[in-house]
Structures are given as C-alpha cells and as structure tokens.
Scaffold this active site. Structure first.
Site, mmCIF file in Angstrom:
data_model
loop_
_atom_site.group_PDB
_atom_site.id
_atom_site.type_symbol
_atom_site.label_atom_id
_atom_site.label_comp_id
_atom_site.label_asym_id
_atom_site.label_seq_id
_atom_site.Cartn_x
_atom_site.Cartn_y
_atom_site.Cartn_z
ATOM 1 N N HIS A 184 0.891 -1.242 0.042
ATOM 2 C CA HIS A 184 -0.008 -0.205 0.115
ATOM 3 C C HIS A 184 0.844 1.352 0.005
ATOM 4 O O HIS A 184 1.792 1.182 0.496
ATOM 5 C CB HIS A 184 -0.794 0.210 1.263
ATOM 6 C CG HIS A 184 -2.124 -0.690 1.246
ATOM 7 N ND1 HIS A 184 -2.490 -1.363 2.477
ATOM 8 C CD2 HIS A 184 -3.156 -0.777 0.411
ATOM 9 C CE1 HIS A 184 -3.701 -2.017 2.068
ATOM 10 N NE2 HIS A 184 -4.114 -1.756 0.929
ATOM 11 N N CYS A 285 -2.074 2.538 9.125
ATOM 12 C CA CYS A 285 -2.896 1.597 8.741
ATOM 13 C C CYS A 285 -4.265 1.863 9.691
ATOM 14 O O CYS A 285 -5.445 1.416 9.249
ATOM 15 C CB CYS A 285 -2.527 0.211 8.683
ATOM 16 S SG CYS A 285 -1.167 -0.097 7.683
HETATM 17 N N1 ARG Z 1 -3.962 -7.269 6.623
HETATM 18 C C1 ARG Z 1 -4.323 -6.230 6.032
HETATM 19 C C2 ARG Z 1 -4.397 -5.980 4.319
HETATM 20 O O1 ARG Z 1 -3.430 -6.907 3.715
HETATM 21 C C3 ARG Z 1 -3.526 -4.892 6.264
HETATM 22 C C4 ARG Z 1 -3.768 -3.402 5.798
HETATM 23 C C5 ARG Z 1 -2.982 -2.421 5.982
HETATM 24 N N2 ARG Z 1 -3.418 -1.141 5.634
HETATM 25 C C6 ARG Z 1 -2.883 -0.192 5.219
HETATM 26 N N3 ARG Z 1 -3.344 0.945 5.098
HETATM 27 N N4 ARG Z 1 -1.573 -0.371 4.854
HETATM 28 O O2 ARG Z 1 -5.191 -5.779 3.697
#
Ligand code: ARG
Length: 294
Positions: A184, A285
C-alpha cells in the site's frame, strides 16, 4: 482550531529547521477486538504464527490515547467479528471536504468491510460515493497539499486513480509500488504536513526503493525537499506514520527516521504496534483521516 506548538531544531549542517505547527485532526479508528491472522494477503501475514488479541487491543489503545492527548478527535466504528483486518481503517475510505469515497477491496477476505464503512459515513453526514473501481482507500491515496498521491501495483487499480480524480476534482499523481512488503502507498510514503498553504508543497517522506524508477523520478521532481528514508527504517514500517504537522507518530524501531524528523523540526513520538504488524499494518493503517463534515 489548530493548536500552535512551534519549535526549532538545528540540523547537522547547522541550519535551523523551520518552525512546525500542530493542526487539529479528526480520525476514524476501529478497536481490534477480533484481531487475528487467519489468512494471508500480504507477505507479513503468517497464519501459522500465533497472535495475541489482547495485546493488539492494548497496543492500539496506546495510539488512541495518544491522539486524544495531542488534542485530536477520534471517532470509532464498531468492529465486525468476521473481519479481523477491519482495525486497519485507513483502507475504509478516502475523505476530503466531507465527501467519502468508499473502498472496493482487492481481496475477497476484506470485501465485507466496505458496506460497514459506507454505512458509517452516511450515518455521520458524509457525502458517500460508491466506487466502480478496485481501491483500498487511504491505504493507497494520500492528500499532499492540493494533489492526491495514488499508489498502484498491488491493491488499488490504476482505473481507481482516474475515478478518485473525478470524485474530488483534483490532480492525481500515480505512483507504482514494486516491493510486495510495501503493498500500500501508506507503507512506503508519509505526508508530514497535512495542512499546506496554497502554492506550497507538502513535506513528505518516502522509501525510494519501494517505487519503480519512473515513480522515483516523479517524486524527486515534485518533492525535492522530501525526507528519503533508509531501507532499515522502511522495513520496520517506519513510514506507516501519522503526522499533525508537528507531532509525528512512528514506530520505535525507526530510529534513523526519528532522527531525520527531529532535524527537520518535527516532534517524533513512538508507539509500538508490533502485534498489528503481524497483519501487515502499523500506525497509519489504523488511522483514517476525516476531513470535513460533522
Ligand atoms: N492485512 C491487511 C491487508 O493486507 C493490512 C492492511 C494495512 N493497511 C494499510 N493501510 N496499509 O489488507
């Protein structure tokens, strides 16, 4: 409503860093009451490794408490038992000027979170826009001054960049992520100045190696004063941080980044979310910025 805490610091070159101002923020968070890792959709998630939900809640609570201590406002969305990743509210939408663009998750495992976030936005007076394209909210969209930085490569589709630009009527800069650990945009780049005067460029920090070469060139051109973070700080999710313009909440393990922030006149504060890192998420996150609407 911005508290003005200004400070100066001397950098190694002996220059005096600019004075920084803390701005009032409003965030959306979700208590990790059902946190666990029972599937893997990013390289950090290992369902075989045990997780400790109570520890996740305790660590998350420290972040929540710190936001309140700093004078920010935190709204809460009710966690859903079947969605252990819902604690990562940054993926719950992208909100500017009271308008909320709802996510459409890439992986099936998280799709059921989207209607819950849409309902929350509607119930709280946001102009709620349903998406046509796959996008994971503020995980991949970051507001830098007047422009939107948009990540792609792993989760949010390139077409969502056009959609988000139409929804908010803003310029969108596409950045391509290339390292699966930084899937991300908010794992590889952070906005340090959430409020920017017209004509000025937002302060940002990023991990160059997380981006393809074309994106690295764009970043260098558009943000010549950015803090470039070392691989070892990026690897502990140092960039997954939240800033109010003065206070920057970061992982205690990102010691090099902490020093860089101090040199630039920011006030780094550390919160350890090691348990939530087992799900591949950190401070940012767990934090969705709510801009506008009441
Ligand atoms: N386990 C989640 C996923 O893979 C983690 C999300 C993390 N969020 C972020 N904004 N980077 O989607």
């Amino acid at each position: 409503m911005s508290t003005s805490e200004t400070a100066t610091a001397s950098s190694q070159s002996g220059e005096v860093a600019p004075a920084r101002t803390a701005h009032h923020r409003r965030y959306l968070m979700c208590k990790p009451s059902y946190f666990t890792v029972n599937y893997s959709i990013n390289p950090w998630m290992e369902p075989a490794n045990p997780t400790d939900t109570a520890n996740a809640v305790a660590q998350w609570q420290k972040l929540y408490d710190l936001y309140l201590e700093l004078g920010h406002e935190v709204e809460l969305i009710e966690p859903l038992a079947d969605y252990p990743d819902m604690v990562y509210t940054a993926n719950g939408g992208f909100v500017i000027d009271g308008r909320a663009y709802v996510p459409s998750f890439y992986y099936e495992q998280r799709r059921g979170e989207a209607p819950a976030f849409a309902d929350w936005f509607r119930a709280n007076g946001f102009d709620t826009v349903m998406p046509k394209e796959i996008n994971e909210g503020e995980g991949d969209f970051l507001l830098a001054g007047s422009v939107i930085l948009a990540g792609t490569g792993f989760r949010s589709a390139g077409d969502s960049h056009r959609e988000v630009s139409e929804v908010f009527g803003r310029e969108v800069i596409t950045l391509t992520l290339v390292d699966p650990r930084f899937y991300h945009l908010d794992t590889a780049l952070t906005i340090l100045d959430p409020v920017v005067e017209p004509g000025q460029t937002a302060g940002i920090a990023y991990l160059p190696h997380a981006f393809d070469e074309a994106s690295q060139r764009i970043l260098a051109e558009r943000f010549p004063d950015a803090i470039l973070v070392a691989d070892e700080d990026g690897a502990v999710f140092g960039l997954n941080s939240a800033s109010d313009g003065y206070n920057v909440i970061i992982s205690p393990r990102a010691t090099g980044f902490e020093k860089q922030l101090r040199e630039r006149g920011y006030n780094p504060l550390t919160v350890d979310l090691s348990e939530l890192l087992l799900g591949g998420g950190g401070i940012k996150c767990c934090t969705l910025e709510l801009r506008g609407a009441r």
